[in-house]
Every structure is written in structure tokens, then in C-alpha cells.
Design an enzyme around this catalytic site. Structure first.
Site, mmCIF file in Angstrom:
data_model
loop_
_atom_site.group_PDB
_atom_site.id
_atom_site.type_symbol
_atom_site.label_atom_id
_atom_site.label_comp_id
_atom_site.label_asym_id
_atom_site.label_seq_id
_atom_site.Cartn_x
_atom_site.Cartn_y
_atom_site.Cartn_z
ATOM 1 N N CYS A 1 0.841 -1.192 0.000
ATOM 2 C CA CYS A 1 0.000 0.000 0.000
ATOM 3 C C CYS A 1 0.880 1.247 0.000
ATOM 4 C CB CYS A 1 -0.926 -0.020 1.216
ATOM 5 S SG CYS A 1 -1.843 1.512 1.396
ATOM 6 N N CYS B 1 0.422 3.469 3.085
ATOM 7 C CA CYS B 1 1.085 2.908 4.277
ATOM 8 C C CYS B 1 2.574 3.239 4.250
ATOM 9 C CB CYS B 1 0.906 1.399 4.352
ATOM 10 S SG CYS B 1 -0.688 0.882 5.013
ATOM 11 N N ASP C 1 -0.956 16.152 -2.617
ATOM 12 C CA ASP C 1 -1.313 15.174 -3.643
ATOM 13 C C ASP C 1 -0.326 15.285 -4.811
ATOM 14 O OD1 ASP C 1 -4.209 13.567 -4.346
ATOM 15 O OD2 ASP C 1 -2.844 13.972 -6.018
ATOM 16 N N HIS D 1 -3.664 1.237 8.366
ATOM 17 C CA HIS D 1 -4.335 0.903 7.111
ATOM 18 C C HIS D 1 -5.813 0.622 7.372
ATOM 19 C CE1 HIS D 1 -4.550 -0.430 2.925
ATOM 20 N NE2 HIS D 1 -5.451 -1.295 3.372
ATOM 21 N N ASN E 1 -13.535 9.831 -1.530
ATOM 22 C CA ASN E 1 -14.050 8.933 -2.563
ATOM 23 C C ASN E 1 -14.257 7.543 -1.960
ATOM 24 O OD1 ASN E 1 -14.099 10.718 -4.787
ATOM 25 N ND2 ASN E 1 -11.892 10.541 -4.994
ATOM 26 N N HIS F 1 -6.647 2.988 0.647
ATOM 27 C CA HIS F 1 -6.280 3.338 2.023
ATOM 28 C C HIS F 1 -7.041 4.639 2.263
ATOM 29 C CE1 HIS F 1 -2.875 3.889 5.218
ATOM 30 N NE2 HIS F 1 -3.755 4.874 5.394
ATOM 31 N N HIS G 1 -8.625 8.052 2.671
ATOM 32 C CA HIS G 1 -8.001 9.375 2.611
ATOM 33 C C HIS G 1 -9.057 10.440 2.386
ATOM 34 C CE1 HIS G 1 -7.834 7.453 -1.363
ATOM 35 N NE2 HIS G 1 -8.071 8.657 -1.859
ATOM 36 N N HIS H 1 -9.490 14.304 0.934
ATOM 37 C CA HIS H 1 -8.881 15.348 0.114
ATOM 38 C C HIS H 1 -9.317 16.719 0.633
ATOM 39 C CE1 HIS H 1 -8.034 12.601 -3.431
ATOM 40 N NE2 HIS H 1 -9.025 11.933 -2.893
HETATM 41 P P1 5GP Z 1 -8.674 8.619 -4.864
HETATM 42 O O1 5GP Z 1 -8.996 8.708 -6.313
HETATM 43 O O2 5GP Z 1 -8.363 7.209 -4.413
HETATM 44 O O3 5GP Z 1 -9.654 9.309 -3.961
HETATM 45 O O4 5GP Z 1 -7.380 9.488 -4.662
HETATM 46 C C1 5GP Z 1 -6.082 9.021 -4.703
HETATM 47 C C2 5GP Z 1 -5.248 10.254 -4.706
HETATM 48 O O5 5GP Z 1 -3.940 9.921 -4.316
HETATM 49 C C3 5GP Z 1 -5.138 10.896 -6.104
HETATM 50 O O6 5GP Z 1 -5.537 12.260 -6.004
HETATM 51 C C4 5GP Z 1 -3.671 10.724 -6.475
HETATM 52 O O7 5GP Z 1 -3.171 11.817 -7.202
HETATM 53 C C5 5GP Z 1 -3.011 10.588 -5.117
HETATM 54 N N1 5GP Z 1 -1.818 9.772 -5.116
HETATM 55 C C6 5GP Z 1 -1.694 8.530 -5.621
HETATM 56 N N2 5GP Z 1 -0.447 8.062 -5.442
HETATM 57 C C7 5GP Z 1 0.233 9.031 -4.801
HETATM 58 C C8 5GP Z 1 1.576 9.134 -4.330
HETATM 59 O O8 5GP Z 1 2.412 8.240 -4.468
HETATM 60 N N3 5GP Z 1 1.924 10.275 -3.701
HETATM 61 C C9 5GP Z 1 1.028 11.288 -3.540
HETATM 62 N N4 5GP Z 1 1.469 12.389 -2.919
HETATM 63 N N5 5GP Z 1 -0.250 11.226 -3.952
HETATM 64 C C10 5GP Z 1 -0.630 10.097 -4.581
HETATM 65 ZN ZN ZN Z 2 -2.408 1.394 3.587
#
Ligand code: 5GP
Ligand code: ZN
Length: 107
Positions: free
Chosen positions: A4, A7, A30, A46, A85, A94, A96, A98
Site C-alpha cells: 500500500c 502505508c 497530492d 491501514h 471517494n 487506504h 483518505h 482530500h
Molecule cells: P482517490 O482517487 O483514491 O480518492 O485518490 C487518490 C489520490 O492519491 C489521487 O488524487 C492521487 O493523485 C493521489 N496519489 C496517488 N499516489 C500518490 C503518491 O504516491 N503520492 C502522492 N502524494 N499522492 C498520490
Molecule cells: Zn495502507
């Protein structure tokens, strides 16, 4: 969770500048920002998604952390969104939160 990405960020295995951190959560920029401020808040542990969340202290930490970043980034009165989301709309599995602003975009 071994594979992950969040994580690995939370544990420091992947180095990141944290915009906020406490005993429950960390927050970082992000990688693909949707506005000039786009900070992602994640639990240190996690937890897969929002419906798996039972610990209210994580929500309290997210509130504190987001309020700090909103002030630091001067988003007060300029429009921002808080977004979780889930249910197939989520890419990283995992939990999160925004924080995105200032906002002109429609999500
Ligand atoms: P989701 O679409 O799952 O709500 O959002 C995942 C978010 O994580 C996306 O906005 C994506 O740009 C961000 N993200 C994915 N991988 C990474 C990473 O390795 N580092 C950072 N800083 N953001 C990430
Ligand atoms: Zn995780």
C-alpha cells in the site's frame, strides 16, 4: 499493508513533507493536484475505506489538521472542498480525505 503506497508514506518508507501530522494521521500534498492546494489526509493505520472507519479520533484529527491547513494556505473565504471517494470511485484503497482549494472546479 505491504504493497500500500499510503502505508509506505505514513511509515516514512517513502519520504514526504508532511503538512500536518499527529498520533492518528499524516497529511501531504497530492502528487496530481486538482487546485493550488490539494492535501491528502490519511490515517497512520491501514483502513481500507470510509465504511470501514470506526475510530472517531481519526475524524477529530482530520478536523484539526484540515482547519490548520485551511488557515495556513489562506483558504478562508476563498472556497475549498473536502472529499472522500469510496464505493468504486476510490483509486488508492487506504482511506483518505482530500482538501482541495481554492475551488473553481466541480467535483
Ligand atoms: P482517490 O482517487 O483514491 O480518492 O485518490 C487518490 C489520490 O492519491 C489521487 O488524487 C492521487 O493523485 C493521489 N496519489 C496517488 N499516489 C500518490 C503518491 O504516491 N503520492 C502522492 N502524494 N499522492 C498520490
Ligand atoms: Zn495502507
Amino acid at each position: 499493508m505491504e504493497n500500500c503506497i499510503f502505508c509506505k508514506i505514513a511509515s516514512g518508507q517513502i519520504p514526504k513533507k508532511f503538512r500536518y501530522q499527529d498520533e492518528n494521521i499524516v497529511a501531504f500534498d497530492d502528487i496530481n493536484p486538482q487546485a493550488s492546494t490539494h492535501v491528502v489526509f490519511i490515517p497512520r493505520d491501514h483502513i481500507e475505506n470510509f465504511e470501514m472507519l470506526t475510530d472517531d479520533s481519526i475524524l477529530a484529527s482530520v478536523r484539526r489538521g484540515m482547519q490548520e491547513v485551511v488557515k495556513e494556505k489562506k483558504l478562508v473565504g476563498r472556497g475549498y472542498k473536502v472529499l472522500v471517494n469510496g464505493g468504486g470511485a476510490q483509486v488508492v484503497e487506504h482511506l483518505h480525505f482530500h482538501l482541495i482549494g481554492p475551488i473553481g472546479l466541480k467535483i
